[in-house]
Scaffold this motif. Structure first.
Motif, PDB file in Angstrom:
ATOM      1  N   LEU A 125     -46.612   9.109 -24.252  1.00  0.00           N
ATOM      2  CA  LEU A 125     -47.822   9.918 -24.246  1.00  0.00           C
ATOM      3  C   LEU A 125     -49.046   9.014 -24.346  1.00  0.00           C
ATOM      4  CD1 LEU A 125     -48.704  13.095 -24.495  1.00  0.00           C
ATOM      5  CD2 LEU A 125     -49.670  12.178 -26.611  1.00  0.00           C
ATOM      6  N   SER A 154     -52.751   8.663 -25.103  1.00  0.00           N
ATOM      7  CA  SER A 154     -53.656   9.510 -25.877  1.00  0.00           C
ATOM      8  C   SER A 154     -54.915   8.785 -26.315  1.00  0.00           C
ATOM      9  CB  SER A 154     -52.918  10.032 -27.115  1.00  0.00           C
ATOM     10  OG  SER A 154     -52.653   8.955 -28.002  1.00  0.00           O
ATOM     11  N   GLN A 203     -63.215  17.819 -20.265  1.00  0.00           N
ATOM     12  CA  GLN A 203     -62.841  17.574 -21.651  1.00  0.00           C
ATOM     13  C   GLN A 203     -61.853  16.414 -21.721  1.00  0.00           C
ATOM     14  OE1 GLN A 203     -59.988  21.375 -21.782  1.00  0.00           O
ATOM     15  NE2 GLN A 203     -60.001  20.249 -23.727  1.00  0.00           N
ATOM     16  N   ARG A 204     -61.550  16.009 -22.931  1.00  0.00           N
ATOM     17  CA  ARG A 204     -60.569  14.945 -23.126  1.00  0.00           C
ATOM     18  C   ARG A 204     -59.164  15.481 -22.881  1.00  0.00           C
ATOM     19  NH1 ARG A 204     -58.560  12.759 -28.976  1.00  0.00           N
ATOM     20  NH2 ARG A 204     -56.842  11.488 -28.213  1.00  0.00           N
ATOM     21  N   PHE A 205     -58.369  14.683 -22.145  1.00  0.00           N
ATOM     22  CA  PHE A 205     -56.968  15.026 -21.917  1.00  0.00           C
ATOM     23  C   PHE A 205     -56.062  13.928 -22.448  1.00  0.00           C
ATOM     24  CE2 PHE A 205     -58.801  18.004 -19.020  1.00  0.00           C
ATOM     25  CZ  PHE A 205     -57.873  19.027 -18.909  1.00  0.00           C
ATOM     26  N   VAL A 206     -54.959  14.327 -23.050  1.00  0.00           N
ATOM     27  CA  VAL A 206     -53.875  13.371 -23.256  1.00  0.00           C
ATOM     28  C   VAL A 206     -52.928  13.563 -22.079  1.00  0.00           C
ATOM     29  CG1 VAL A 206     -54.073  13.413 -25.767  1.00  0.00           C
ATOM     30  CG2 VAL A 206     -52.460  14.963 -24.637  1.00  0.00           C
ATOM     31  N   MET A 257     -49.967  21.576 -17.507  1.00  0.00           N
ATOM     32  CA  MET A 257     -48.833  22.369 -17.968  1.00  0.00           C
ATOM     33  C   MET A 257     -49.307  23.809 -18.178  1.00  0.00           C
ATOM     34  SD  MET A 257     -46.370  21.590 -21.273  1.00  0.00           S
ATOM     35  CE  MET A 257     -47.613  21.892 -22.518  1.00  0.00           C
ATOM     36  N   MET A 258     -48.598  24.737 -17.565  1.00  0.00           N
ATOM     37  CA  MET A 258     -48.958  26.142 -17.737  1.00  0.00           C
ATOM     38  C   MET A 258     -48.632  26.596 -19.161  1.00  0.00           C
ATOM     39  SD  MET A 258     -50.184  26.955 -14.858  1.00  0.00           S
ATOM     40  CE  MET A 258     -50.129  26.695 -13.082  1.00  0.00           C
ATOM     41  N   LYS A 259     -49.248  27.688 -19.552  1.00  0.00           N
ATOM     42  CA  LYS A 259     -49.071  28.154 -20.932  1.00  0.00           C
ATOM     43  C   LYS A 259     -47.628  28.515 -21.272  1.00  0.00           C
ATOM     44  CE  LYS A 259     -53.410  28.972 -22.804  1.00  0.00           C
ATOM     45  NZ  LYS A 259     -54.729  29.595 -22.725  1.00  0.00           N
ATOM     46  N   LEU A 304     -48.931  12.991 -20.596  1.00  0.00           N
ATOM     47  CA  LEU A 304     -47.543  12.604 -20.808  1.00  0.00           C
ATOM     48  C   LEU A 304     -47.018  11.949 -19.535  1.00  0.00           C
ATOM     49  CD1 LEU A 304     -45.122  12.660 -22.740  1.00  0.00           C
ATOM     50  CD2 LEU A 304     -44.519  14.897 -21.799  1.00  0.00           C
ATOM     51  N   HIS A 329     -52.202  24.807 -20.626  1.00  0.00           N
ATOM     52  CA  HIS A 329     -52.231  24.348 -22.014  1.00  0.00           C
ATOM     53  C   HIS A 329     -53.390  23.368 -22.122  1.00  0.00           C
ATOM     54  CE1 HIS A 329     -50.302  23.790 -25.955  1.00  0.00           C
ATOM     55  NE2 HIS A 329     -50.771  22.553 -25.885  1.00  0.00           N
ATOM     56  N   PRO A 330     -54.279  23.553 -23.086  1.00  0.00           N
ATOM     57  CA  PRO A 330     -55.537  22.792 -23.073  1.00  0.00           C
ATOM     58  C   PRO A 330     -55.365  21.306 -23.382  1.00  0.00           C
ATOM     59  CG  PRO A 330     -55.333  24.064 -25.089  1.00  0.00           C
ATOM     60  CD  PRO A 330     -54.202  24.495 -24.210  1.00  0.00           C
ATOM     61  N   GLY A 331     -56.176  20.495 -22.733  1.00  0.00           N
ATOM     62  CA  GLY A 331     -56.253  19.077 -23.092  1.00  0.00           C
ATOM     63  C   GLY A 331     -54.988  18.292 -22.869  1.00  0.00           C
ATOM     64  N   PHE A 332     -54.156  18.771 -21.970  1.00  0.00           N
ATOM     65  CA  PHE A 332     -52.852  18.147 -21.786  1.00  0.00           C
ATOM     66  C   PHE A 332     -52.514  18.051 -20.306  1.00  0.00           C
ATOM     67  CE2 PHE A 332     -48.234  18.238 -21.432  1.00  0.00           C
ATOM     68  CZ  PHE A 332     -47.867  17.274 -22.360  1.00  0.00           C
ATOM     69  N   SER A 369     -43.169  20.723 -20.729  1.00  0.00           N
ATOM     70  CA  SER A 369     -43.703  19.610 -19.936  1.00  0.00           C
ATOM     71  C   SER A 369     -42.706  19.192 -18.851  1.00  0.00           C
ATOM     72  CB  SER A 369     -44.042  18.428 -20.848  1.00  0.00           C
ATOM     73  OG  SER A 369     -42.914  18.025 -21.594  1.00  0.00           O
TER      74      SER A 369
END
Lengths: 248, 248
Positions: free
Chosen positions: B83, B85, B114-117, B53-55, B119, B16-19, B59
DNA sequence: GCAAAAGTGTTAACATTACACCCATGC
DNA sequence: GCATGGGTGTAATGTTAACACTTTTGC
């Protein structure tokens, strides 16, 4: 026109991917807890005010921007409370429906069909201060928490979860301070705690405990919240910032 | 070889992108709170066990998978708590360093910049049950919470935040149940609460309150936690699932 | 004998709960 | 006059905090 407004100001390129924010905005009016919901004319579902996070925003900033747009208020009391990440939380068919009816030009809204996780925020606003803007295609309304309409996606679950978390944290969440108007009666303040706790509280014990904290100042003017009896009006003592109520 | 292992099993297409997910794993050993950290040989920084996290994962599932990989344990007590962020939470230079030293083939790891948030999860495990696997390129170790090394990104802040949140929720977080071994002394249990609360507790009052809840059963065998005096051993009463301690 | 860890009990202060009576108003 | 909301007070109970003395063991 409408095709632009549906997702404005969001595009696949300016948002953080796969991530949304949903806000449970509470107010208190006529002894009832209210929740802010909105509905687009293209959908039969009501939904929580929400949106996406821009690439240069924090989630707090995104939530604040979204709520300022909807309520006209700034400096809203706003806290994240849970990330909803179940891969099946939104039925894709619901979103396809949006796209179809939303008259999006061809591919422009495809990103909307991917999987999103959503960060839940709860917010407290003073009912009187909110100015709801009415647009035919996008209606925002207060709903009594006990009479909610059918909701989009997992938004019913988001509201339910927010209530559970606020209830568990009541001693340290300034619900009364944020939800009550400038001047209020002790009954109104008690009612707020009763609603969140889901039980009635002894009128006299509640009053004694609250007053003993010294967080309230008694006003001279009599209130008229009761049709029978004038009642004492209170305000929060602005010098007191420690609004914790360890006894709940 | 190493170029594949650095991000395994993650690729730009299956996550899952950016996470991301970061776990603050606590254990308790020799009267000290410990936190699990790991270090890749290509970095001078220690970091929290984390991953993506996989698609098709939630979480919670991602965090559980990551921790099972690192500790060999399943059914770990695990809760999301915040979270993170802030768009500037990770300095991009730190990640460029990773990529350079990580010998990733050309573009294969670009998504990592890239930017990640992220959890945050907190987890409690029993020290004795964890079997840390040692690989030279990827070392996992326990650190005393009071003597942490220099940490990657905002991981120090993530740990600090987890402690604040656990402290605030101590009455309803089963720290003792999850951190203590099968058999333990009252002193050990008290020490856990002292560590999270950051203050000493009256020995006799603590014992009286805990025993009055009935959540413990006294064992016959004497313990030897004290070099001076045999002490009583306790276990949690397995029939009791309501491990709340409203008095903290 | 002394220091450190552990076992046990009492009391005073405080917080919480339950409950009763009176007053004002609209109908 | 009665139902409703509101103002005020007290007594019984439960909870918490503060605190002292004794035992065991290693040195």
């Amino acid at each position: 026109m409408t095709s632009i407004n549906l997702f404005h100001p969001y595009t696949a390129d300016n948002i953080h991917p796969g991530f949304s924010v949903d806000c449970v905005v509470f107010s208190f009016y006529k002894k009832k807890l209210r929740v802010l919901l909105n509905q687009f004319d293209i959908s039969k579902y009501w939904q929580l005010p929400g949106g996406f996070m821009m690439k240069n925003e924090s989630s707090d900033e995104a939530a604040a921007r979204i709520l300022t747009n909807r309520t006209g208020l700034s400096n809203i009391y706003l806290k994240q409370f849970y990330l909803f990440s179940n891969p099946q939380r939104t039925k894709i068919e619901q979103n396809v429906e949006y796209l179809d009816k939303g008259r999006e030009p061809d591919d422009a809204g495809k990103w909307f069909l991917q999987r999103f996780v959503s960060l839940g925020y709860y917010a407290f606003v003073k009912y009187e201060e909110v100015n709801l803007s009415f647009v035919k295609e996008d209606v925002t309304k207060w709903f009594d928490i006990d009479h909610l309409p059918e909701l989009y996606s997992d938004h019913e679950n988001i509201i339910k979860t927010s209530l559970e978390i606020i209830r568990a944290m009541l001693p340290v969440v300034p619900v009364a301070y944020e939800l009550l108007p400038e001047k209020f009666t002790m009954s109104e303040m008690r009612k707020i705690y009763e609603v969140f706790l889901g039980k009635t509280l002894d009128r006299r014990n509640f009053q004694r405990k609250i007053l003993s904290t010294g967080m309230l100042v008694q006003l001279d003017e009599p209130g008229n919240s009761s049709p029978y009896n004038p009642s004492v009006l209170y305000s929060f003592d602005k010098d007191r910032k420690d609004l914790v109520m360890p006894f709940f």
